[in-house]
Design a protein around this motif. Sequence first.
Motif, PDB file in Angstrom:
ATOM      1  N   PRO A 205     -20.508 108.889  24.406  1.00 18.73           N
ATOM      2  CA  PRO A 205     -19.621 109.216  25.707  1.00 18.73           C
ATOM      3  C   PRO A 205     -18.497 108.508  25.908  1.00 18.73           C
ATOM      4  CG  PRO A 205     -21.743 108.154  26.092  1.00 18.73           C
ATOM      5  CD  PRO A 205     -21.663 108.085  24.729  1.00 18.73           C
ATOM      6  N   VAL A 206     -17.400 109.336  26.288  1.00 17.09           N
ATOM      7  CA  VAL A 206     -16.021 108.680  26.515  1.00 17.09           C
ATOM      8  C   VAL A 206     -15.609 109.321  27.982  1.00 17.09           C
ATOM      9  CG1 VAL A 206     -13.742 108.166  25.907  1.00 17.09           C
ATOM     10  CG2 VAL A 206     -15.354 108.359  24.161  1.00 17.09           C
ATOM     11  N   SER A 207     -15.386 108.331  28.835  1.00 15.89           N
ATOM     12  CA  SER A 207     -14.856 108.922  30.023  1.00 15.89           C
ATOM     13  C   SER A 207     -14.002 109.926  29.988  1.00 15.89           C
ATOM     14  CB  SER A 207     -14.293 107.818  31.236  1.00 15.89           C
ATOM     15  OG  SER A 207     -13.463 108.379  32.149  1.00 15.89           O
ATOM     16  N   VAL A 208     -14.274 111.254  30.881  1.00 16.25           N
ATOM     17  CA  VAL A 208     -13.228 112.287  30.695  1.00 16.25           C
ATOM     18  C   VAL A 208     -11.959 111.988  31.173  1.00 16.25           C
ATOM     19  CG1 VAL A 208     -15.095 114.179  30.882  1.00 16.25           C
ATOM     20  CG2 VAL A 208     -13.925 113.222  33.027  1.00 16.25           C
ATOM     21  N   TRP A 209     -11.529 111.209  32.073  1.00 17.67           N
ATOM     22  CA  TRP A 209     -10.492 110.453  32.466  1.00 17.67           C
ATOM     23  C   TRP A 209      -9.344 109.946  31.321  1.00 17.67           C
ATOM     24  CZ3 TRP A 209      -8.858 111.614  37.554  1.00 17.67           C
ATOM     25  CH2 TRP A 209     -10.190 112.133  38.351  1.00 17.67           C
ATOM     26  N   ALA A 214      -9.168 116.817  28.466  1.00 15.39           N
ATOM     27  CA  ALA A 214      -9.567 116.834  29.948  1.00 15.39           C
ATOM     28  C   ALA A 214      -8.321 116.981  30.827  1.00 15.39           C
ATOM     29  CB  ALA A 214     -10.485 115.632  30.105  1.00 15.39           C
ATOM     30  N   TRP A 215      -7.368 116.504  30.259  1.00 13.91           N
ATOM     31  CA  TRP A 215      -6.151 116.569  31.259  1.00 13.91           C
ATOM     32  C   TRP A 215      -5.541 117.837  31.172  1.00 13.91           C
ATOM     33  CZ3 TRP A 215      -4.960 113.768  35.235  1.00 13.91           C
ATOM     34  CH2 TRP A 215      -5.512 112.210  35.348  1.00 13.91           C
ATOM     35  N   LEU A 216      -5.530 118.458  30.088  1.00 10.48           N
ATOM     36  CA  LEU A 216      -5.143 119.832  29.922  1.00 10.48           C
ATOM     37  C   LEU A 216      -5.848 120.683  30.697  1.00 10.48           C
ATOM     38  CD1 LEU A 216      -4.583 119.753  25.971  1.00 10.48           C
ATOM     39  CD2 LEU A 216      -2.733 119.938  27.814  1.00 10.48           C
ATOM     40  N   VAL A 217      -7.239 120.668  30.427  1.00 13.61           N
ATOM     41  CA  VAL A 217      -7.871 121.710  31.398  1.00 13.61           C
ATOM     42  C   VAL A 217      -7.872 121.232  32.802  1.00 13.61           C
ATOM     43  CG1 VAL A 217     -10.657 121.839  32.065  1.00 13.61           C
ATOM     44  CG2 VAL A 217      -9.957 121.505  29.623  1.00 13.61           C
ATOM     45  N   THR A 218      -7.508 120.056  33.431  1.00 12.84           N
ATOM     46  CA  THR A 218      -7.284 119.789  34.709  1.00 12.84           C
ATOM     47  C   THR A 218      -6.107 120.425  35.229  1.00 12.84           C
ATOM     48  OG1 THR A 218      -8.669 117.850  34.537  1.00 12.84           O
ATOM     49  CG2 THR A 218      -7.001 117.826  36.330  1.00 12.84           C
ATOM     50  N   GLY A 219      -4.975 120.342  34.170  1.00 10.60           N
ATOM     51  CA  GLY A 219      -3.576 120.896  34.654  1.00 10.60           C
ATOM     52  C   GLY A 219      -3.734 122.276  34.724  1.00 10.60           C
ATOM     53  N   PHE A 220      -4.439 123.029  33.791  1.00 13.85           N
ATOM     54  CA  PHE A 220      -4.608 124.297  33.830  1.00 13.85           C
ATOM     55  C   PHE A 220      -5.332 124.918  35.262  1.00 13.85           C
ATOM     56  CE2 PHE A 220      -6.598 128.452  33.300  1.00 13.85           C
ATOM     57  CZ  PHE A 220      -5.581 129.185  32.665  1.00 13.85           C
ATOM     58  N   MET A 221      -6.514 123.879  35.736  1.00 13.78           N
ATOM     59  CA  MET A 221      -7.215 124.212  36.850  1.00 13.78           C
ATOM     60  C   MET A 221      -6.256 124.145  38.164  1.00 13.78           C
ATOM     61  SD  MET A 221     -10.312 125.100  38.330  1.00 13.78           S
ATOM     62  CE  MET A 221     -10.931 124.986  39.876  1.00 13.78           C
ATOM     63  N   GLY A 222      -5.531 122.940  38.105  1.00  7.47           N
ATOM     64  CA  GLY A 222      -4.768 122.638  39.191  1.00  7.47           C
ATOM     65  C   GLY A 222      -3.611 123.714  39.349  1.00  7.47           C
ATOM     66  N   LEU A 223      -3.023 123.894  38.395  1.00  9.01           N
ATOM     67  CA  LEU A 223      -1.797 124.967  38.649  1.00  9.01           C
ATOM     68  C   LEU A 223      -2.268 126.385  39.001  1.00  9.01           C
ATOM     69  CD1 LEU A 223       0.402 123.881  35.581  1.00  9.01           C
ATOM     70  CD2 LEU A 223       0.830 123.475  38.109  1.00  9.01           C
ATOM     71  N   GLN A 224      -3.595 126.713  38.405  1.00  7.48           N
ATOM     72  CA  GLN A 224      -4.160 128.083  39.040  1.00  7.48           C
ATOM     73  C   GLN A 224      -4.509 127.971  40.469  1.00  7.48           C
ATOM     74  OE1 GLN A 224      -7.790 128.388  39.713  1.00  7.48           O
ATOM     75  NE2 GLN A 224      -7.237 130.552  40.298  1.00  7.48           N
ATOM     76  N   SER A 225      -5.033 126.983  40.855  1.00  8.08           N
ATOM     77  CA  SER A 225      -5.335 126.833  42.156  1.00  8.08           C
ATOM     78  C   SER A 225      -4.096 126.780  43.152  1.00  8.08           C
ATOM     79  CB  SER A 225      -6.135 125.378  42.578  1.00  8.08           C
ATOM     80  OG  SER A 225      -7.373 125.356  41.804  1.00  8.08           O
ATOM     81  N   THR A 226      -3.250 126.083  42.737  1.00  7.18           N
ATOM     82  CA  THR A 226      -2.007 126.037  43.520  1.00  7.18           C
ATOM     83  C   THR A 226      -1.448 127.283  43.721  1.00  7.18           C
ATOM     84  OG1 THR A 226      -1.603 123.766  42.469  1.00  7.18           O
ATOM     85  CG2 THR A 226       0.331 124.919  43.694  1.00  7.18           C
ATOM     86  N   SER A 227      -1.231 128.265  42.709  1.00  5.10           N
ATOM     87  CA  SER A 227      -0.647 129.535  42.910  1.00  5.10           C
ATOM     88  C   SER A 227      -1.510 130.571  43.655  1.00  5.10           C
ATOM     89  CB  SER A 227      -0.330 130.118  41.500  1.00  5.10           C
ATOM     90  OG  SER A 227      -1.442 130.405  40.651  1.00  5.10           O
ATOM     91  N   PHE A 228      -2.687 130.416  43.598  1.00  9.55           N
ATOM     92  CA  PHE A 228      -3.684 131.032  44.420  1.00  9.55           C
ATOM     93  C   PHE A 228      -3.436 130.682  45.760  1.00  9.55           C
ATOM     94  CE2 PHE A 228      -7.839 131.243  46.585  1.00  9.55           C
ATOM     95  CZ  PHE A 228      -7.930 132.721  46.556  1.00  9.55           C
ATOM     96  N   TYR A 229      -3.610 129.509  46.186  1.00  6.30           N
ATOM     97  CA  TYR A 229      -3.455 129.229  47.445  1.00  6.30           C
ATOM     98  C   TYR A 229      -1.909 129.700  48.190  1.00  6.30           C
ATOM     99  CZ  TYR A 229      -8.189 127.420  47.917  1.00  6.30           C
ATOM    100  OH  TYR A 229      -9.496 127.771  47.950  1.00  6.30           O
TER     101      TYR A 229
END
Length: 393
Positions: A205-209, A214-229
């Motif tokens: 196991p390696v930290s996801v950070w 993991a950072w690509l997945v996080t970027g996708f989630m973050g940008l999707q959430s930003t435009s939604f709100y």
Amino acid sequence: MAVLTEPVTRERSALITATAFVVALSLRPALTAVGPVLPRIGLDLHLGEAAQGLLGTLPLLAFAVASPLVHLASRRFGMERAVFVSLLVLALSSALRPYTGQAGLWIGTAVVGAAIAIGNVLVPVIIKRDYAGNVSRATGVYTAFITSGAAIASILAVPIADAVDWRLSLAVWGGLAVVVAVIWLPRTLSPEPMPAARVEDGTPPVSVWRQPTAWLVTGFMGLQSTSFYLFVNWLPTIEISTGGVSERVTGVHLFLFQVFGLIGGLSIPFLLRHPTNQRAGLVTASTPILVALLGLLLAPQLALVWAVVGGLGQGAGLVAALSLISLRGRGHHETTQLSGMAQAIGYTLAAAGPVVAGYLTQVTGGWSTTLIVFAVLSATQVMIGFVAGRDNR
């Protein structure tokens, strides 16, 4: 006798497994019931517009703080039991916060956000485990339940407040959380398997950070959430300012935005079903958001079209983001950590997005600059989806 017992047992097991979708119903009403009665809350408790705005943003900040810590509770108590406790906390804090004064409202809202964060992080992981052969479709159903719960609370908030008061219109959703907790209880009675020391592909196991994916997945989630709100908070104002749409019609457009979000969320799993390559699904889910923002900028008179297109993109984008978390996590614990990381950063961006949009509009005196900035962010989401969706073998 055995012939009859086996189908019954299988059917009961399927019903218990499907309770993950019922939990989704309780993950948004405590939040979406606040907006429609926010002016009444401000008038009654003497909260200014800035304080009211912060009250609406507070759950997102609680999501951001609590999400990275959820995996600790999951490891200590197990996923099912952690979700059960979060439902009880959600029920209690939802019921008490309207009746404990201004301090109780603020503290209760933060606790509500933290309790919901546990469900946000763990339920998609449970769905990945229980529906391993069809993660994307199950995630689409899960988000449909989330959206339905949010819409129901939004519709009923004002009628309940009119019939009684705004306090009951908030507290009543604590009762829903109690009902869901009772339905969920059977899942907590059987022991969960002990976690393996290694992830499913056999690597340490390696930290996801520290993982680029993991950072690509996080970027996708973050940008999707930003435009939604951005859409949820500012679409009516944008339409009024740039397209001359009436206030009543903007409410209809926002409703259609949510309805077509359901359609987009239930449709996109078809393009995410490939076991290792989700590039087509992620790009397809992200593109309508970019089109809608550019449409509002270049052809605001077609506001209805852009509300529909944006809704399709937002529903598809949320399912794509949650599916990506499940599909890229190697093992349940890593998926839990990845979910916590993506949602922590994602909801931080989501909380900041509407504020930044309002500031840019105030400084520039119009919505053009804001729409251009958010269109660039959406284009970035398309590119991240193209990279993050590549064949992960």
